[in-house]
Design a protein around this motif. Sequence first.
Motif, short mmCIF file in Angstrom:
data_model
loop_
_atom_site.label_atom_id
_atom_site.label_comp_id
_atom_site.label_asym_id
_atom_site.label_seq_id
_atom_site.Cartn_x
_atom_site.Cartn_y
_atom_site.Cartn_z
N ALA A 53 -61.73 66.63 -25.28
CA ALA A 53 -60.74 67.36 -24.85
C ALA A 53 -60.24 66.83 -23.70
CB ALA A 53 -61.35 68.52 -24.36
N ASP A 54 -58.86 66.61 -23.61
CA ASP A 54 -58.10 66.30 -22.52
C ASP A 54 -56.77 66.96 -22.29
OD1 ASP A 54 -57.32 62.94 -24.32
OD2 ASP A 54 -56.95 64.99 -24.81
N VAL A 55 -55.77 66.49 -21.55
CA VAL A 55 -54.97 67.37 -21.15
C VAL A 55 -53.69 68.09 -22.48
CG1 VAL A 55 -52.70 67.46 -19.98
CG2 VAL A 55 -54.77 66.32 -19.10
N GLY A 56 -53.70 69.13 -22.44
CA GLY A 56 -53.08 69.72 -23.55
C GLY A 56 -53.85 70.23 -24.66
N ASP A 57 -54.89 69.70 -24.92
CA ASP A 57 -55.83 70.04 -26.01
C ASP A 57 -56.31 71.53 -25.51
OD1 ASP A 57 -55.64 67.78 -27.33
OD2 ASP A 57 -57.55 66.83 -26.67
N ILE A 58 -56.73 72.20 -26.79
CA ILE A 58 -57.42 73.38 -26.69
C ILE A 58 -58.67 73.60 -27.04
CG2 ILE A 58 -57.12 75.83 -27.50
CD1 ILE A 58 -54.02 75.21 -27.99
N ILE A 59 -59.64 74.12 -26.24
CA ILE A 59 -60.94 74.49 -26.17
C ILE A 59 -61.25 75.83 -26.53
CG2 ILE A 59 -63.22 74.31 -25.24
CD1 ILE A 59 -62.09 72.60 -22.90
N LYS A 60 -62.01 75.99 -27.62
CA LYS A 60 -62.25 77.42 -28.26
C LYS A 60 -63.76 77.68 -27.71
CE LYS A 60 -62.93 80.50 -31.97
NZ LYS A 60 -63.03 80.55 -33.69
N TYR A 61 -64.00 78.73 -27.00
CA TYR A 61 -65.58 79.08 -26.82
C TYR A 61 -65.82 80.34 -27.76
CZ TYR A 61 -64.80 76.82 -22.04
OH TYR A 61 -64.66 75.81 -21.17
#
Length: 198
Positions: A53-61
């Motif tokens: 994950a880095d700037v602009g990426d989307i993490i899904k919890y």
Amino acid sequence: MKAKTHASCARGIGFALFLALPVGQIAQVSAAPLLTADKVDSLYTDNDGDAIADVGDIIKYTITVSNVGDVALTNVHIRDQLDLNLIFDADHNVEFGLDSLGYAYTANFALAVGNNRSFGLFVEVGDRFLADSVSNQASVYAAELTASVLSDDPDTATQFDATVTPISQTTIPEPTTLALFGLGLAGLGAMRRRKLAA
Ligand SMILES: [Ca+2]
Ligand SMILES: [Ca+2]
């Protein structure tokens, strides 16, 4: 002689019933409302394909709430305070809203004994990230519980621990950003020249 009050009569009847009950019934275990909440992270959008994950990426919890007690749970809801550098992703979130204090939250729901329900929370990594990871933990509430329950990262042995996601530090400004930065500098130079000429 003073007449017996209703309260003392009731106590007397209660004591008589206590004596009359078989031992097995007196030792009956009371109902125990109980829930658990797992919180698993995954990379939903990986713009540069580096699997981090880095700037602009989307993490899904993915938060899964399970009723592991012997009482049906009502008014169950999740609250999750987002890190200041995570952006609530309004495009993908359908099960979570965001309140003015920065908490992502679900609507109330009911959970029967033995049932579970999963929710997806989507966040974008903001561009001011300085740490090499981001830590997030949800709290789950239910009307039948006297306290909230913290989520657990099932990938670690420690119980009730926050979910920690590595963040890449190798973010390079995009060419358009550099170009705008250059234009800004050129504009400052022009202003300074105009002031000197005046
Ligand atoms: Ca990435
Ligand atoms: Ca854990």
